[in-house]
Every structure is written in structure tokens, then in C-alpha cells.
Design an enzyme around this catalytic site. Structure first.
Site, mmCIF file in Angstrom:
data_model
loop_
_atom_site.group_PDB
_atom_site.id
_atom_site.type_symbol
_atom_site.label_atom_id
_atom_site.label_comp_id
_atom_site.label_asym_id
_atom_site.label_seq_id
_atom_site.Cartn_x
_atom_site.Cartn_y
_atom_site.Cartn_z
ATOM 1 C CG ASP A 451 -0.344 -0.318 2.514
ATOM 2 O OD1 ASP A 451 0.891 -0.533 2.549
ATOM 3 O OD2 ASP A 451 -1.062 -0.348 3.531
ATOM 4 C CG HIS A 455 0.903 6.941 -0.496
ATOM 5 N ND1 HIS A 455 -0.189 7.529 0.095
ATOM 6 C CD2 HIS A 455 1.878 7.882 -0.487
ATOM 7 C CE1 HIS A 455 0.115 8.773 0.438
ATOM 8 N NE2 HIS A 455 1.372 9.009 0.106
ATOM 9 C CD GLU A 456 5.950 7.460 -0.850
ATOM 10 O OE1 GLU A 456 6.269 8.384 -1.613
ATOM 11 O OE2 GLU A 456 5.645 7.639 0.343
ATOM 12 C CG HIS A 459 3.063 11.089 -3.977
ATOM 13 N ND1 HIS A 459 2.054 12.013 -3.828
ATOM 14 C CD2 HIS A 459 3.291 10.587 -2.738
ATOM 15 C CE1 HIS A 459 1.681 12.062 -2.549
ATOM 16 N NE2 HIS A 459 2.420 11.198 -1.861
ATOM 17 C CD GLU A 479 0.369 12.558 1.166
ATOM 18 O OE1 GLU A 479 -0.017 11.496 1.691
ATOM 19 O OE2 GLU A 479 1.459 12.665 0.596
ATOM 20 C CG HIS A 548 1.143 13.878 5.298
ATOM 21 N ND1 HIS A 548 2.164 14.779 5.075
ATOM 22 C CD2 HIS A 548 1.348 12.856 4.439
ATOM 23 C CE1 HIS A 548 2.962 14.303 4.135
ATOM 24 N NE2 HIS A 548 2.490 13.143 3.731
HETATM 25 ZN ZN LIG Z 1 2.399 10.830 0.225
#
Ligand SMILES: [Zn+2]
Length: 633
Positions: A451, A455-456, A459, A479, A548
Site C-alpha cells: 500500500d 501510494h508513493e 505521487h 495525498e 497529511h
Molecule cells: Zn504521500
């Protein structure tokens, strides 16, 4: 299918002698179409704007006109000049040249191609370029824009497709002058667009079985490494076939063809190294017959590999056999994994990457590097999700190489905790993974968190699409979209889970007090606000304005949308639709979009997506209610 390649002539820039030769050269500068299954299309422009015949003749009179119009300017009144047809044409031509110069190589190339096909008066070929919309050629997909340095021109390559389906071998390369964008040369082959719809009767797996039978493959043959793509194949007689293209298979054509092929010395060389030989096949999607095949480039053969990952599971993935080693380089997905050997990325400059991807003596690497297996395998899953579900070609949608680096350290060289670095990052277009000791003192790589990786890498998708700024609400949205695809991908493999069974946490065990980093269902459980009524702008230095912190509000709206069930307990928006709709929204946002902009965009995108759907209103309502519940209006 024999293309006639016209020699590429350099653009003549010099004045004087060369310039005087131009008219003679220009006589050769016309196009030709060679009839066969595919039609060869070749033309030289010699740096002249390749306009229609009439315009070209006009072009050669430019200088004379220039002189006479100058003369007229002094003698004739304004109204007379405006009525002069020669002067009008001259002005048109000048305007066209100016426009050409300021357009992109792609736009200029498309215009040249359009003009060329019109000029050759090729009725079926004109359909390729949609004459009613000269600015668009819907069946031509841009594949590459590059600079060919030897001829001082920009080279634009087009792959012809019919709808979404490429036509095998149908490509055109257009060279345009780097500055004037005038045509230098056109070379390639095109096909009249297929008249039949691209509807396959066989499934890919049925086609694969037909192919396996034809090649007399062993019974334990596994499925193809990468799913086939639908491809039109036009044979020499001009008959079109809808086929599945299987790339780089390990299947060898039956012996019957061997003798003929060995007569070709090039084929002999390839055949002398059977381990490096793989084949592409075009299998008829209607009756399963083999329409065409050829040996793939020898160095693009993926080798199946396997090994134990951080979760102590055996994973299967692809690498490359180089000499006697197997390296973590999947040539089809272009996924490469390196061992950084605890190099420190806080140093300046950072230690160089090793020259090759991580090498192993055997295709089964056992438990030699769980970190590398996790990184490589997880990169494969994320790639497959982007590719199969979102129809995105890699992170940047242009087939970018996916680089993972394991065993990375960042920090003080003398730290007693080295090589522990409890982090992972998308940085310099690569994924960098640190590691921490677990309770038993074993170093565990951050590559174990699918996960987090998804997520990264998302980006990377965001920065190459909407490019949402990393600040305030646009940053929180940035985010949130990374969280969205993090959670989708983690619940997608090995099989997409029913939405009722989804795990809505991200980074389990990485948050405060051993909890998760994010929780879509209950952001408050990880200390995030869960409603817009709790939103207060923060200064930039405080978590970039709370990126965040406030992502949880949008995450909770997404949770509401995806988990909204109908009377039968089924999701109102099926998860595959939801994934695509969130993606289509992400790539339509602008750098400063906030949560409300995301809501409006998703509503618009879904409205179009479900245009003909009888349950359209119900699905749109699920979206509105999801956002309403968290106060995003
Ligand atoms: Zn992030």
C-alpha cells in the site's frame, strides 16, 4: 509489405549555389504510394513546405511576387492591393508558413501527412486522416518525438490504429525541419482503416491454447507473461484479420518451418542460441489460426524468476538472463531493481547505482534477498494495475522505467542504528527503500508494504498529470489520491476483494502506537479530521499546510462512495469503475484544485461515463452523498 525508403536529404540552409539547385531537387520532391497489403508512403520535401501542387507552384513564385507587391505598394492604392488575387494567395502562404513555424513538430507533421495524402489523391488513405477534421487524425497515435541529429530535423513517429487497436506494421515517420517545421521526409506504411468492428470471438486464453497446440507446447505450459494485445494484421493481399499479438513468448514455431528459416543466415545466428530466442505471434481472434510470427529481439526475453519475499511467501516475477546470471530486470514492464548495499543517500553526491540490476546465480533466488523480491514483485503489481485497470502506460503514461532501490540508508554515517532507515520514498524518479529491525533483530525492508509503494508511485502519476501542488487543500488532495490507489491496489491482488472485505487502512503498524498511518473508514482513529467543519488553514511550514492532516476528509468521502451498496448488497459503483473514475478525475484536475473541484470533476466524469446507463442517477447520487457526508460541497 515492402517499404520503399526514400533517402533522407539534409535541409539546405546555405545561400548561393545550393539555393540555385533547389528547383531541380524539388521536382523529385513528390510522394509515392506503393500498393500492397500495407501501402508504403514516402516523400521528400527538401525543406520546402509541402503544400498541394497549386500551392507549391505558387511557392516558387514567392520572390517574384515579393518584388511586384513591393512595387505595387508604392504605386497602387490600398483597395486595389486587397483585391489582387496573387497578393491574397501570397499572404495566405506567408501566414501558413508563419503558423507552421510556431506549431509543434507533432502538429506540423500531421498537417504535412494530411496534405501529402490529399495530394496523392488516395481515397482510402484519406479516411486515415479524417479530412473533415484536418487538425485531427484520430486513428494516428503519436508514439515518439525525437531529434534526428544528423539531418537537423525533428522526427515524429506515428503508429496507426483503428480506434484503440493498432495495425501491425503500420507506422509513419515524419521528419520536419527543426525551425521552420517544413517537411523534410515522410517514410512508412499505412493501411486503409479496417471496415469490420474489432470484436474478438476467441478469448485471449483460448487463442493462447490454439497457439500452444500449433507449437506442440508441453502440457505444463503456463499462461503468457503479459496479456496479448488486440492487433489488426493486414496480409500481402490486403485482407485484414483481427488478431491477438503475443509478445516474447517462449514458444517455438513447429519444425516444418525450421528448414526454411535456417536458410536465412540471420535466423541461424539467433537459432544458435536457443535460450535467447523468443517469438511474437499474431493469432486470429476469430478462428485461432496463426496469421504471422517472427523471432523477437533476442535481448528482450523475460525469464520467469521466483523467490521468497519479506512476508515469507514465494513470489513469481520476471527478470532477465544475462550470461550465467539472472538479473532483476523485467524487460516487458521495464521494471528494474537495484541493491544499494546500504549506501547513504544523505551524502552529496549520493553513491552511484550499481551498473546492473541485482544479479543472482539462479532463476530461483530462494531467500537470498526478501527485500529485493518484495520491491520487484510489488512494482510489478502496481505496474499491472496502472496498465490493466487504469489503461495507463507506466507512471508517466509514456512507458517510463520503474526503478526500485533496496538496502538504502539515509542519515548520519556514524549513527549506531545504521543501517536502519525507517522510510521509503519516491525520489529522483525511483523508489528508495530503507529497513528496520523487527522484534527478532532481523532487518525488514519497507518494500514489504504494497500500500505504501502504491501510494508513493501514485505521487509519480500525479506529478506527471494534474500536478496538484503539495500545499493546503490541493496538497491534501494529492495525498488523498495516493492513498486511494494505495488502498485499491492493496485490496486488488492476488484477486480483487469484494468491497465488504476491504482493508481500509494504509501503513498498518507504521502509525502512532503501532497503529496505521491512515484509515479511510475512520480518519479520526489515526488523528485526522474527518469533516470540513474541522478544517482550518495551517501555515505552510506546518506539514505543508496540513497535507497529511486533511487528506482524511477526502479519503472518508471516497470510502463512502466506494462502499455505498444497493438493495442487493452490491456496490452501487463497481470497484473497477470506481478505480477508473478516480483516475480519470485525477488526470483532469489542475495544480490548484481543491476538494470541491475534485467533487465536481468526479461528478462530471461519472456523468459522462454512465451517460447511457439506466442506473446513472443512482450512481451519481452515491458520489454526491459521499461528499455531502464530509461537508465537501
Ligand atoms: Zn504521500
Amino acid at each position: 509489405m515492402e517499404p520503399i525508403i526514400a533517402p533522407r536529404k539534409p535541409v539546405k540552409r546555405s545561400r548561393g549555389r545550393d539555393r540555385k539547385r533547389m528547383p531541380a531537387l524539388a521536382k523529385q520532391g513528390k510522394g509515392s504510394i506503393v500498393m500492397s497489403g500495407l501501402r508504403g508512403i514516402n516523400a521528400n520535401g527538401f525543406g520546402q513546405s509541402y503544400a498541394s501542387r497549386g500551392m507549391r507552384a505558387l511557392s516558387s513564385r514567392l520572390q517574384r511576387l515579393e518584388r511586384t507587391s513591393l512595387k505595387r505598394e508604392r504605386t497602387a492604392p490600398q483597395s486595389a492591393r486587397a483585391a489582387d488575387p496573387d497578393a491574397q494567395k501570397y499572404n495566405l502562404l506567408l501566414a501558413e508558413r508563419r503558423q507552421l513555424r510556431s506549431s509543434s513538430s507533432d502538429a506540423a507533421s500531421r498537417r504535412h501527412l494530411e496534405t501529402l495524402l490529399q495530394d496523392l489523391d488516395s481515397r482510402p488513405m484519406l479516411a486515415v486522416t479524417a479530412p473533415d477534421r484536418p487538425e485531427r487524425m484520430p486513428t494516428m497515435t503519436t508514439r515518439l518525438v525525437g531529434v534526428a541529429p544528423d539531418i537537423d530535423a525533428n522526427t515524429v513517429t506515428y503508429q496507426q490504429s483503428s480506434g484503440e487497436v493498432p495495425i501491425f506494421g503500420a507506422r509513419v515517420v515524419v521528419d520536419v525541419d527543426r525551425e521552420s517545421k517544413a517537411l523534410v521526409a515522410v517514410n512508412g506504411q499505412l493501411a486503409p482503416p479496417p471496415v469490420r468492428p474489432a470484436i474478438a470471438r476467441l478469448s485471449p486464453i483460448e487463442a493462447w491454447r490454439r497457439l500452444a497446440d500449433w507449437c506442440a507446447a508441453p502440457a505444463n505450459l503456463t499462461d503468457p507473461a503479459v496479456a496479448p494485445t488486440l492487433t489488426w494484421y493486414v496480409d500481402d493481399a490486403g485482407t485484414e484479420y483481427l488478431t491477438y499479438r503475443f509478445r516474447n513468448t517462449q514458444l517455438t514455431p513447429p519444425k516444418g518451418d525450421e528448414v526454411e528459416r535456417d536458410a536465412d543466415p540471420v535466423a541461424c545466428v539467433r537459432h544458435a542460441r536457443p535460450g535467447l530466442c523468443s517469438y511474437d505471434y499474431l493469432v486470429d481472434a476469430e478462428d485461432g489460426s496463426i496469421r504471422y510470427y517472427f523471432a523477437s529481439a533476442p535481448h528482450f526475453v523475460p525469464s520467469p524468476m521466483c523467490g521468497i519475499d519479506c512476508a515469507n511467501e514465494l513470489r513469481k516475477f520476471y527478470g532477465l538472463k544475462v550470461g550465467e546470471s539472472y538479473i532483476l530486470n523485467d524487460p516487458q514492464r521495464d521494471i528494474v531493481t537495484y541493491d544499494y548495499k546500504f549506501g547513504n543517500i544523505s551524502e552529496e553526491p549520493i553513491p552511484a547505482l550499481p551498473e546492473t540490476a541485482m544479479p543472482f546465480p539462479n532463476h530461483d533466488i530462494g531467500d537470498a534477498s526478501p527485500a529485493a523480491v518484495s520491491a520487484h514483485w510489488h512494482a510489478t503489481l502496481v505496474f499491472d494495475f496502472f496498465n490493466d485497470v487504469l489503461k495507463r502506460n507506466g507512471i508517466d503514461d509514456r512507458g517510463m522505467k520503474l526503478v526500485s532501490v533496496v538496502n538504502v540508508y539515509s542519515g548520519d554515517d556514524t549513527s549506531p542504528t545504521r543501517p536502519q532507515w525507517g522510510n521509503a520514498a519516491w525520489w529522483r524518479n525511483a523508489m528508495w527503500y530503507g529497513q528496520e529491525k523487527d522484534a527478532t533483530g532481523t532487518l525488514m525492508s519497507f518494500a514489504r508494504h504494497l500500500d505504501i509503494i502504491a501510494h508513493e508511485l501514485t505521487h509519480g502519476v500525479t506529478s506527471s498529470s494534474s500536478n496538484l501542488v503539495y500545499r493546503d487543500l490541493p496538497g491534501a488532495l494529492n495525498e488523498s489520491f495516493s492513498d486511494i490507489f494505495g488502498v485499491f491496489i492493496a485490496n486488488w491482488y492476488p484477486e480483487p476483494k469484494p468491497v465488504q472485505d476491504w482493508n481500509w487502512e494504509i501503513g498498518a503498524g507504521l502509525g502512532r502506537n503501532g497503529g496505521a498511518l491512515r484509515n479511510f473508514a475512520n480518519p479520526a482513529a489515526v488523528g485526522q479530521p474527518d469533516h470540513m467543519r474541522h478544517y482550518e488553514p495551517l501555515p505552510e511550514y506546518q506539514d505543508y499546510g496540513g497535507v497529511h492532516r486533511y487528506s482524511g476528509i477526502h479519503n472518508r468521502a471516497v470510502h463512502g462512495i466506494v462502499t455505498a451498496l444497493d438493495g442487493d448488497g452490491q456496490p452501487i459503483i463497481p470497484i473497477r469503475d470506481a478505480a477508473l473514475l478516480f483516475y480519470l478525475t485525477l488526470v483532469r484536475l489542475t495544480p490548484t484544485s481543491n476538494f470541491s473541484a475534485a467533487r465536481r470533476t468526479l461528478e462530471t466524469v461519472a456523468g459522462v461515463y454512465y451517460a447511457d446507463d439506466p442506473r446513472r442517477e443512482e450512481r451519481l447520487k452515491a458520489i454526491s452523498e459521499g461528499y455531502d457526508a464530509v461537508g465537501i460541497v
